[in-house]
Design a protein around this motif. Sequence first.
Motif, PDB file in Angstrom:
ATOM      1  N   GLU A   1      -2.931   4.777  -1.489  1.00 23.63           N
ATOM      2  CA  GLU A   1      -3.955   5.893  -1.066  1.00 23.63           C
ATOM      3  C   GLU A   1      -4.215   6.695  -2.289  1.00 23.63           C
ATOM      4  O   GLU A   1      -5.308   7.201  -2.968  1.00 23.63           O
TER       5      GLU A   1
ATOM      6  N   SER B   1       1.010   0.696  -6.661  1.00 21.39           N
ATOM      7  CA  SER B   1       0.247  -0.146  -6.174  1.00 21.39           C
ATOM      8  C   SER B   1      -1.360   0.352  -6.325  1.00 21.39           C
ATOM      9  O   SER B   1      -1.449   1.338  -6.319  1.00 21.39           O
TER      10      SER B   1
ATOM     11  N   LEU C   1      -3.060  -0.551  -4.276  1.00 19.91           N
ATOM     12  CA  LEU C   1      -3.943  -0.660  -2.702  1.00 19.91           C
ATOM     13  C   LEU C   1      -3.441   0.807  -2.180  1.00 19.91           C
ATOM     14  O   LEU C   1      -3.850   1.006  -1.204  1.00 19.91           O
TER      15      LEU C   1
ATOM     16  N   ARG D   1       0.942  -1.319   0.078  1.00 27.46           N
ATOM     17  CA  ARG D   1       0.006  -0.170   0.213  1.00 27.46           C
ATOM     18  C   ARG D   1       0.740   1.247  -0.016  1.00 27.46           C
ATOM     19  O   ARG D   1       0.304   2.292  -0.212  1.00 27.46           O
TER      20      ARG D   1
END
Length: 445
Positions: free
Chosen positions: A80, A76, A78, A71
């Motif tokens: 934010e 990624s 994932l 993350r």
Amino acid sequence: DSYSFIGKTNFFMNGVEDEGFWLFQFAFAATSATIVAGTLAERCQMSAYLTYSYVLTGFVYPVIVRSMWSRHGFLSPLAEEKFGGVGAIDFAGSGVVHMTGGTTAFMASYILGARRGRFEDHLGNTLKKPKAFPGHSDSLQFLGVFILWFAWYGFNAGSALTISSDVGGKIAARAAVNTTLSAAAGCVSALFINVIYTERRNGEAVFNSMYARNGCLGGLVAITAGCGVVDHWAAVFIGSVAGLIYLLSSEFLLRIHVDDVVDAIPVHFSCGVWGLLSVGLFAVPDFMDQHYGSSDHVGLFYSGDATLLGVQIVAGMFIIAWSLVIMCPFFLILHYVGWLRADSLEEMVGLDVSYHGRTSDGDEKPNIEYIEAMRLQKKKNKNTARVADNQFELTDAVRDERINGTISVQDIINISAQEEIINDFDSVERRDVLDQREEIINSKP
């Protein structure tokens, strides 16, 4: 930090709570190293294998896997703030695992050089057709493929276990079905495309089981990136194209004289690239929403939006670039200090014997005089120069003459010793030395 290139915690497993997840990721890292091992077989030193495995799994793979799956990774899905609003989709490692290993394998094989006699004769002349070195057991090769195919369900379906339980089972089942379909399609595709090609070229259809095996593995590699987000029909298409890509890539390597013992580069790198790109074409909106919680950017064929495809291309370029930046200087250093290529006599005897003390086939007895020559040479000069170019190593002609009993063990040692100085000559002097060596061989009664 929301983004970081490398991690700052959990080194040497300090603070790792989920040991099962660590073991799962360990298997992925080890796989990337074993890809390279197959490509370099039969001529790479054990010390090189141990050191490149350490560098690849310690400094190359961790950065790539963090960038793609953590993350905190900039690519990624994932993260934010997702790259391109979607992030790169690589469900179980077509890029992260297989492209990483395939890129390293290509570079290492290019620097290491081909096996003796693969592309050139004993005088350094290019062969019209590369010499084949077939494996000794089709049965064991098929067994290996079936073991890999079975293990792939652990990688692909197992990658869905990080998802919430209400949808994780459905995604795992879809991944398993797509894995099966793509592997079968790749097997059939590679086999019959080669049948058609050989029939058109030679007038006789040849069903070569090697292409079926590697086509199957190519299909598995290609579906790994999208096994949880593509439909079943797309899995069949992805596997079928992977079979063709494998064949074309394998032929390309032969044309540029890169010796890949097990065709790992076409299977893992080329089909891995196709696997990453296929997600950008075939990712289903509902499946993307189910897995990643968003369907804003999906496969090109479903939305006409090429954003995801562009992100997948960037991810592939990043994997290739990082692998090259770290591993290319590393292999060049190994080559320079003489830790990469096995000794000429060790290669002639066979690395199973020279490193492990026995052959891989209990019924195949090594030539005792080769072993004697190898041991005498090691005693005579422990620092024997290791020459990477095949044309300056012990040749197939020497091996044939030794088998026929027309050249002695001492002759082999003397010829091998010449290799230390041949590389210092210019091309004319080098040819003279090679001609003199041939006269020694041919003068034996």
